[in-house]
Scaffold this active site. Structure first.
Site, PDB file in Angstrom:
ATOM      1  N   GLU A  95     -30.629 147.133  55.535  1.00  0.00           N
ATOM      2  CA  GLU A  95     -30.964 145.496  55.264  1.00  0.00           C
ATOM      3  C   GLU A  95     -32.659 145.533  55.459  1.00  0.00           C
ATOM      4  O   GLU A  95     -33.314 145.627  56.579  1.00  0.00           O
ATOM      5  CB  GLU A  95     -30.355 144.932  56.527  1.00  0.00           C
ATOM      6  N   ASP A 149     -35.003 134.980  64.715  1.00  0.00           N
ATOM      7  CA  ASP A 149     -35.363 136.524  65.225  1.00  0.00           C
ATOM      8  C   ASP A 149     -36.032 136.195  66.477  1.00  0.00           C
ATOM      9  O   ASP A 149     -36.876 135.012  66.690  1.00  0.00           O
ATOM     10  CB  ASP A 149     -36.317 136.841  64.109  1.00  0.00           C
TER      11      ASP A 149
END
Length: 255
Positions: free
Chosen positions: A45, A56
């Site tokens: 990824e 995140d």
């Protein structure tokens, strides 16, 4: 057939590794991909950085900022990936936020993915309704899997809808926190994993957020087809020799 579908048909306990394109150095993207495949990763990824990465945690946020400061853009990334398939044979996903994709142009983005050999995308903030109405045909015409995410709070009706729209795997978030939190598998989490497993979805599932070592990886594989590691890997490659860092990290899982 898409590489992602082929992989899930023939393998269990799949290990997917996330890393940020252009980190730690702008030109490291493909070298890391090659080193990960060599060391036993099943899926890559590759994150394309964005200035406001809301899902995140601090480690991946910092890697995104460093990558952006060094000049990473989608245009640069696709240029880097043009020779990706010379040495990388495993499935590759691009992961990021919808704003850069819209700026690049969805048609241009899907076309560029297909040209360099990308198999799918994870765009967490792309609304499902918009994907179905405006972009699904474009993704599928370029043989791209669009990976949806579900959380412990996702309603069963929505999960089945996601399952019907999915042609790769479903990304099962271990919690609603940002990336980088350690996986704490208590009764509530296990009940959630077991509930999703009990829905008998047509698509495979991968568990992410908080998978950082062999113990949490193995636990995730009890409930899903595999697991995704991001923050722990990004930390591991921050310093030192890339090949040694990748190999040393992967030995914990594939040693």
């Amino acid at each position: 057939m898409n590489r992602i579908k082929e992989l899930f048909e023939k393998k269990k306990n799949i290990l997917s590794i996330y890393y940020t394109a252009g980190y730690p150095n702008l030109g490291d993207t493909v070298q890391i991909a090659e080193a990960l495949e060599k060391s036993g990763a099943d899926i890559l990824e590759i994150g394309f950085p964005y200035s406001d990465p809301v899902a995140d945690g601090p480690v991946i946020q910092a890697s995104s900022k460093q990558s952006l400061d060094q000049g990473m853009t989608l245009k640069v990334l696709f240029e880097q990936l043009k020779d990706l398939r010379k040495n990388v044979t495993i499935p590759v996903l691009l992961m990021g936020y919808v704003n850069p994709v819209l700026q690049f142009g969805v048609e241009n983005f899907c076309k560029a993915c297909a040209e360099v050999g990308v198999d799918g995308c994870i765009v967490p903030d792309l609304p499902m309704v918009e994907y179905e109405e405006f972009y699904k045909d474009c993704f599928e015409s370029h043989n791209l899997c669009n990976i949806f995410l579900i959380t412990p709070q996702t309603a069963e009706e929505r999960i089945h809808k996601i399952d019907s729209l999915t042609n790769g795997f479903i990304y099962l978030l271990s919690s609603s926190a940002t990336t980088g939190k350690n996986l704490e598998v208590g009764n509530t989490t296990e009940d959630y994993f077991a509930r999703i497993k009990g829905l008998n979805l047509k698509n495979p599932t991968m568990i992410g957020f908080g998978i950082s070592d062999k113990q949490t990886f193995d636990k995730a594989c009890e409930y899903a087809n595999g697991a995704i590691i991001g923050t722990a890997f990004v930390k591991a490659i921050a310093d030192g020799n890339l090949e040694e860092s990748v190999e040393g990290f992967m030995k914990k899982f594939r040693g």
